[in-house]
Design a protein around this motif. Structure first.
Motif, PDB file in Angstrom:
ATOM      1  N   ASP A 148       0.768  -1.100   0.078  1.00  0.00           N
ATOM      2  CA  ASP A 148       0.069  -0.108  -0.063  1.00  0.00           C
ATOM      3  C   ASP A 148       0.795   1.143   0.189  1.00  0.00           C
ATOM      4  N   GLU A 149       0.571   2.246   0.125  1.00  0.00           N
ATOM      5  CA  GLU A 149       0.871   3.664   0.153  1.00  0.00           C
ATOM      6  C   GLU A 149       2.006   3.669   1.181  1.00  0.00           C
ATOM      7  N   VAL A 151       4.005   1.387   2.392  1.00  0.00           N
ATOM      8  CA  VAL A 151       4.909   0.524   1.934  1.00  0.00           C
ATOM      9  C   VAL A 151       5.623   1.073   0.770  1.00  0.00           C
ATOM     10  N   LEU A 152       5.026   1.818  -0.244  1.00  0.00           N
ATOM     11  CA  LEU A 152       5.596   2.410  -1.278  1.00  0.00           C
ATOM     12  C   LEU A 152       6.662   3.796  -0.914  1.00  0.00           C
ATOM     13  N   ARG A 153       6.026   4.193  -0.014  1.00  0.00           N
ATOM     14  CA  ARG A 153       6.653   5.541   0.524  1.00  0.00           C
ATOM     15  C   ARG A 153       7.913   5.127   1.222  1.00  0.00           C
ATOM     16  N   GLU A 154       7.819   4.112   2.046  1.00  0.00           N
ATOM     17  CA  GLU A 154       8.912   3.366   2.775  1.00  0.00           C
ATOM     18  C   GLU A 154      10.052   2.974   2.087  1.00  0.00           C
ATOM     19  N   GLU A 155       9.635   2.446   0.941  1.00  0.00           N
ATOM     20  CA  GLU A 155      10.650   1.993   0.051  1.00  0.00           C
ATOM     21  C   GLU A 155      11.170   3.184  -0.704  1.00  0.00           C
ATOM     22  N   LEU A 156      10.661   4.131  -1.020  1.00  0.00           N
ATOM     23  CA  LEU A 156      11.188   5.108  -1.732  1.00  0.00           C
ATOM     24  C   LEU A 156      12.220   5.854  -0.647  1.00  0.00           C
ATOM     25  N   ALA A 157      11.866   6.052   0.441  1.00  0.00           N
ATOM     26  CA  ALA A 157      12.770   6.747   1.495  1.00  0.00           C
ATOM     27  C   ALA A 157      14.055   5.948   1.542  1.00  0.00           C
ATOM     28  N   ALA A 189       0.882   7.760  -6.382  1.00  0.00           N
ATOM     29  CA  ALA A 189      -0.432   7.978  -6.872  1.00  0.00           C
ATOM     30  C   ALA A 189      -0.725   7.047  -8.316  1.00  0.00           C
ATOM     31  N   SER A 190       0.236   7.166  -9.162  1.00  0.00           N
ATOM     32  CA  SER A 190       0.383   6.138 -10.572  1.00  0.00           C
ATOM     33  C   SER A 190       0.322   4.789  -9.849  1.00  0.00           C
ATOM     34  N   ALA A 191       0.976   4.353  -8.948  1.00  0.00           N
ATOM     35  CA  ALA A 191       1.080   2.905  -8.560  1.00  0.00           C
ATOM     36  C   ALA A 191      -0.336   2.538  -7.996  1.00  0.00           C
ATOM     37  N   LEU A 192      -0.726   3.477  -7.164  1.00  0.00           N
ATOM     38  CA  LEU A 192      -2.084   3.137  -6.293  1.00  0.00           C
ATOM     39  C   LEU A 192      -3.275   3.128  -7.445  1.00  0.00           C
ATOM     40  N   GLY A 227      -0.488  -5.880  -4.523  1.00  0.00           N
ATOM     41  CA  GLY A 227      -0.041  -4.614  -5.048  1.00  0.00           C
ATOM     42  C   GLY A 227      -0.240  -4.275  -6.521  1.00  0.00           C
ATOM     43  N   PRO A 228       0.362  -3.099  -7.131  1.00  0.00           N
ATOM     44  CA  PRO A 228      -0.089  -2.703  -8.466  1.00  0.00           C
ATOM     45  C   PRO A 228       0.540  -4.043  -9.557  1.00  0.00           C
ATOM     46  N   LEU A 229      -0.537  -3.759 -10.609  1.00  0.00           N
ATOM     47  CA  LEU A 229      -0.434  -4.780 -11.802  1.00  0.00           C
ATOM     48  C   LEU A 229       0.940  -4.834 -12.311  1.00  0.00           C
ATOM     49  N   THR A 230       1.498  -3.659 -12.823  1.00  0.00           N
ATOM     50  CA  THR A 230       2.735  -3.586 -13.511  1.00  0.00           C
ATOM     51  C   THR A 230       4.100  -3.829 -12.740  1.00  0.00           C
ATOM     52  N   TYR A 231       4.145  -4.071 -11.449  1.00  0.00           N
ATOM     53  CA  TYR A 231       5.240  -4.072 -10.866  1.00  0.00           C
ATOM     54  C   TYR A 231       6.232  -5.160 -11.113  1.00  0.00           C
ATOM     55  N   ASP A 232       5.541  -6.468 -11.246  1.00  0.00           N
ATOM     56  CA  ASP A 232       6.417  -7.694 -11.656  1.00  0.00           C
ATOM     57  C   ASP A 232       6.815  -7.687 -12.988  1.00  0.00           C
ATOM     58  N   LEU A 233       5.972  -7.095 -13.858  1.00  0.00           N
ATOM     59  CA  LEU A 233       6.506  -6.825 -15.245  1.00  0.00           C
ATOM     60  C   LEU A 233       7.584  -5.990 -15.551  1.00  0.00           C
ATOM     61  N   ALA A 234       7.620  -4.924 -14.746  1.00  0.00           N
ATOM     62  CA  ALA A 234       8.705  -4.085 -14.786  1.00  0.00           C
ATOM     63  C   ALA A 234       9.758  -4.629 -13.966  1.00  0.00           C
ATOM     64  N   SER A 235       9.915  -5.307 -13.142  1.00  0.00           N
ATOM     65  CA  SER A 235      10.845  -6.443 -12.581  1.00  0.00           C
ATOM     66  C   SER A 235      11.650  -7.047 -13.715  1.00  0.00           C
TER      67      SER A 235
END
Length: 350
Positions: A148-149, A151-157, A189-192, A227-235
């Motif tokens: 969620d938001e 986790v996303l922000r914690e990762e970016l930090a 916002a894009s991810a969510l 989580g977000p649909l595109t995450y694993d494909l981007a990986s």
């Protein structure tokens, strides 16, 4: 049980705990514990050991010290993935309290090694794309923790703390910090806004095994989340250790998107417009790459594992390319340039 050479275990206490568990195993029969040897390690505190069995078979022992790692998510997700028809190691025996698992051995050839053969790469990647779609359709996201938001922000930090400050010794001004926060807001916002599916979180060639007839074998799925649909494909397409030219990335992304249409995974916006899907994938990949740069620098600065930072130029290249392409991401260029050493200019295509 025969004693193993010194250095196989991090401490006598850990070795004693393993022996006490292993001696009680009755299945599978014929395990030759004297053959126990390192198989692999990863960036976490988990280790993997290989032991030989009857008839030339082999098995993997996961050693995950319970004070540092929890094997229960691995066991849970392994069951979900197996039920979905994916090729994952079976958990043959477990001591969740002590952090020991006995697993199927999926072999010795990692995707990242097999993909270096141009004659095999396309077929292997298509197998990985089909398996990813099966994962997203078959593993119920509702049974997984929320990506969620927070986790996303914690990762970016991780990026400003470990890459900017610790690795490069840079202190951002108030204006730079504001630009960073605005960038984070846009990426989050894009991810969510994306459809939510089961996300492996490390669907990349180092965690896929080349298994003839059953490609790919899946590893390292204990951090799976909803989580977000595109995450694993981007990986998969923009890997930490292996890069492709953009035409090839697009070809594989289009193939996955075409297979996903009509499944209900894409949502209305992505179903109708590959361009919008590709933009979301690139922004998702940027979030992930900023996180990984922070992790790689933390591995060096905190954990004494400097080899990971050798791949930082790849990530600066990924991030610069995406920031150049999308005008809302322009502020990232000025933040990256002192570290990347790249002379970046203007070049927006969207």
């Amino acid at each position: 049980m025969n004693e193993r050479p010194a250095g196989l275990w991090p401490s006598p206490e850990r070795e004693a705990a393993f022996h006490a568990w292993a001696q009680g195993l009755r299945q599978p029969a014929g395990l030759a514990w004297e053959t126990l040897a390192p198989a692999s390690a990863d960036a976490s505190f988990r280790r993997y050991l290989r032991v030989q069995g009857e008839g030339g078979s082999s098995f993997i022992v996961m050693d995950a010290p319970p004070a540092l790692e929890d094997v229960r998510p691995f066991v849970h997700v392994a069951g979900l993935a197996q039920a979905a028809g994916l090729h994952v190691p079976r958990v043959l025996a477990a001591d969740e309290g002590q952090g020991f698992l006995l697993l199927d051995d999926l072999g010795r050839e990692l995707y990242i090694d097999a993909l270096r053969d141009p004659a095999r790469a396309d077929a292997l990647m298509r197998d990985a794309l089909q398996a990813l779609l099966r994962w997203q359709q078959g593993v119920p996201a509702s049974t997984l923790p929320a990506f969620d938001e927070a986790v996303l922000r914690e990762e970016l930090a991780l990026f400003p703390e470990w890459c900017v400050q610790r690795e490069f010794g840079i202190t951002w001004t108030a204006r730079q910090q504001q630009a960073w926060q605005q960038l984070c807001d846009r990426l989050v916002a894009s991810a969510l806004a994306q459809p939510v599916v089961a996300v492996h979180r490390d669907w990349m060639p180092r965690n896929l095994m080349a298994c003839p007839g059953r490609n790919p074998g899946l590893l390292d799925f204990q951090d799976a989340a909803a989580g977000p649909l595109t995450y694993d494909l981007a990986s998969l397409l923009r890997d930490a250790f292996l890069s492709w030219d953009e035409a090839q990335e697009l070809d594989w992304a289009v193939r996955w998107w075409q297979q996903a249409r009509g499944t209900g995974l894409l949502g209305e916006a992505f179903e109708a417009d590959f361009g919008e899907f590709w933009r979301a994938l690139e922004w998702m990949g940027l979030q992930r790459h900023l996180r990984i740069m922070g992790i790689f620098c933390r591995l060096k600065q905190r954990d004494g594992k400097p080899r990971y930072t050798e791949d930082l130029p790849r990530f600066f290249g990924y991030a610069t390319r995406v920031a150049l392409r999308y005008a809302p991401l322009k502020p990232l260029l000025a933040l990256l340039e002192p570290m990347s050493g790249q002379a970046v200019g203007r070049g927006f295509t969207f």
